[in-house]
Scaffold this motif. Sequence first.
Motif, mmCIF file in Angstrom:
data_model
loop_
_atom_site.group_PDB
_atom_site.id
_atom_site.type_symbol
_atom_site.label_atom_id
_atom_site.label_comp_id
_atom_site.label_asym_id
_atom_site.label_seq_id
_atom_site.Cartn_x
_atom_site.Cartn_y
_atom_site.Cartn_z
ATOM 1 N N ASP A 69 0.922 -0.951 -0.022
ATOM 2 C CA ASP A 69 -0.043 -0.040 0.079
ATOM 3 C C ASP A 69 1.019 1.271 0.152
ATOM 4 O OD1 ASP A 69 -2.351 -1.467 0.118
ATOM 5 O OD2 ASP A 69 -2.709 -1.236 2.284
ATOM 6 N N ILE A 70 1.817 1.160 0.636
ATOM 7 C CA ILE A 70 2.940 2.448 0.935
ATOM 8 C C ILE A 70 3.523 2.608 -0.500
ATOM 9 C CG2 ILE A 70 5.113 3.247 1.847
ATOM 10 C CD1 ILE A 70 4.102 1.845 4.420
ATOM 11 N N GLY A 71 3.962 1.452 -1.198
ATOM 12 C CA GLY A 71 4.713 1.680 -2.599
ATOM 13 C C GLY A 71 3.507 2.103 -3.413
ATOM 14 N N ARG A 72 2.301 1.648 -3.411
ATOM 15 C CA ARG A 72 1.267 2.050 -4.501
ATOM 16 C C ARG A 72 0.964 3.647 -4.276
ATOM 17 N NH1 ARG A 72 -2.582 -1.086 -2.805
ATOM 18 N NH2 ARG A 72 -1.738 -2.743 -3.780
ATOM 19 N N ALA A 73 1.020 4.068 -2.783
ATOM 20 C CA ALA A 73 0.777 5.263 -2.601
ATOM 21 C C ALA A 73 1.917 6.174 -3.101
ATOM 22 C CB ALA A 73 0.624 5.652 -1.203
ATOM 23 N N LEU B 197 9.616 4.490 -10.022
ATOM 24 C CA LEU B 197 9.530 3.125 -9.535
ATOM 25 C C LEU B 197 10.932 2.512 -8.867
ATOM 26 C CD1 LEU B 197 7.907 0.549 -9.566
ATOM 27 C CD2 LEU B 197 8.804 0.094 -11.866
ATOM 28 N N PRO B 198 11.933 2.932 -9.486
ATOM 29 C CA PRO B 198 13.328 2.393 -8.583
ATOM 30 C C PRO B 198 13.242 2.855 -7.295
ATOM 31 C CG PRO B 198 13.896 3.193 -10.900
ATOM 32 C CD PRO B 198 12.357 3.633 -10.446
ATOM 33 N N VAL B 199 12.998 4.086 -7.062
ATOM 34 C CA VAL B 199 12.931 4.639 -5.537
ATOM 35 C C VAL B 199 12.025 3.966 -5.012
ATOM 36 C CG1 VAL B 199 12.580 6.611 -4.389
ATOM 37 C CG2 VAL B 199 14.061 6.683 -6.450
ATOM 38 N N VAL B 200 10.900 3.709 -5.410
ATOM 39 C CA VAL B 200 9.736 3.243 -4.498
ATOM 40 C C VAL B 200 10.063 1.556 -4.058
ATOM 41 C CG1 VAL B 200 7.411 2.246 -4.521
ATOM 42 C CG2 VAL B 200 7.802 4.355 -5.264
ATOM 43 N N ARG B 201 10.736 0.978 -4.678
ATOM 44 C CA ARG B 201 11.176 -0.240 -4.696
ATOM 45 C C ARG B 201 12.280 -0.461 -3.799
ATOM 46 N NH1 ARG B 201 11.355 -2.802 -10.839
ATOM 47 N NH2 ARG B 201 9.083 -3.393 -10.961
ATOM 48 N N ARG B 202 13.270 0.212 -3.850
ATOM 49 C CA ARG B 202 14.526 0.479 -2.884
ATOM 50 C C ARG B 202 13.842 0.915 -1.662
ATOM 51 N NH1 ARG B 202 19.275 4.314 -3.641
ATOM 52 N NH2 ARG B 202 17.370 5.332 -4.639
ATOM 53 N N PHE B 203 12.656 1.835 -1.556
ATOM 54 C CA PHE B 203 12.593 2.111 -0.237
ATOM 55 C C PHE B 203 11.650 1.264 0.393
ATOM 56 C CE2 PHE B 203 9.052 4.313 2.398
ATOM 57 C CZ PHE B 203 9.840 5.193 3.054
ATOM 58 N N VAL B 204 10.769 0.642 -0.360
ATOM 59 C CA VAL B 204 9.934 -0.339 0.324
ATOM 60 C C VAL B 204 10.603 -1.540 0.817
ATOM 61 C CG1 VAL B 204 8.270 -2.136 -0.169
ATOM 62 C CG2 VAL B 204 7.663 0.288 -0.892
ATOM 63 N N GLN B 205 11.809 -2.063 0.126
ATOM 64 C CA GLN B 205 12.794 -3.334 0.596
ATOM 65 C C GLN B 205 13.231 -3.028 1.461
ATOM 66 O OE1 GLN B 205 12.683 -6.337 -1.150
ATOM 67 N NE2 GLN B 205 13.815 -6.900 0.989
ATOM 68 N N SER B 206 13.749 -1.756 1.638
ATOM 69 C CA SER B 206 14.821 -1.172 2.842
ATOM 70 C C SER B 206 13.897 -1.315 4.136
ATOM 71 C CB SER B 206 15.419 0.299 2.658
ATOM 72 O OG SER B 206 16.363 0.056 1.389
ATOM 73 N N ILE B 207 12.881 -0.616 4.124
ATOM 74 C CA ILE B 207 12.031 -0.633 5.271
ATOM 75 C C ILE B 207 11.551 -1.912 5.652
ATOM 76 C CG2 ILE B 207 9.382 0.233 5.991
ATOM 77 C CD1 ILE B 207 11.119 2.610 5.864
ATOM 78 N N SER B 208 10.917 -2.834 5.027
ATOM 79 C CA SER B 208 10.661 -4.206 4.960
ATOM 80 C C SER B 208 11.873 -4.896 5.719
ATOM 81 C CB SER B 208 10.102 -4.885 3.820
ATOM 82 O OG SER B 208 9.250 -4.302 3.182
ATOM 83 N N ASP B 209 12.962 -4.949 4.930
ATOM 84 C CA ASP B 209 14.174 -5.514 5.943
ATOM 85 C C ASP B 209 14.512 -4.952 7.136
ATOM 86 O OD1 ASP B 209 14.491 -6.822 3.587
ATOM 87 O OD2 ASP B 209 16.135 -5.565 2.956
ATOM 88 N N GLN B 210 14.425 -3.461 7.413
ATOM 89 C CA GLN B 210 14.731 -3.212 8.791
ATOM 90 C C GLN B 210 13.488 -3.340 9.743
ATOM 91 O OE1 GLN B 210 15.743 1.041 8.822
ATOM 92 N NE2 GLN B 210 17.483 0.669 7.202
ATOM 93 N N ALA B 211 12.385 -3.428 9.333
ATOM 94 C CA ALA B 211 11.204 -3.644 10.307
ATOM 95 C C ALA B 211 10.868 -5.018 10.567
ATOM 96 C CB ALA B 211 9.953 -2.857 9.451
#
Length: 93
Positions: free
Chosen positions: A33-37, A45-59
Amino acid sequence: MFGQLTSGLEAAWSKLKGEEVLTKENIAEPMRDIGRALLEADVSLPVVRRFVQSISDQAAGVGLIRGVKPDQQLLKVGETLISIIRQDNITET
């Protein structure tokens, strides 16, 4: 644009209510949902993918701090990551 982004982020965070621990499984849908928003707010798209992956890995696997809601803790992880990205961008220029 900001209203749509806010709505998307609020929807993602509301899905974490009642969780005791942030796991890959319970953050997967909110992170989509965050990525879609972010994509709807014209973030690349590359920034969204990297951001979502980084947050997921850390959280993932982070135990919740007593008195802090899961959505608030995920937000804190995101804020930390954003400050790191900003610092990286400043150093690169």
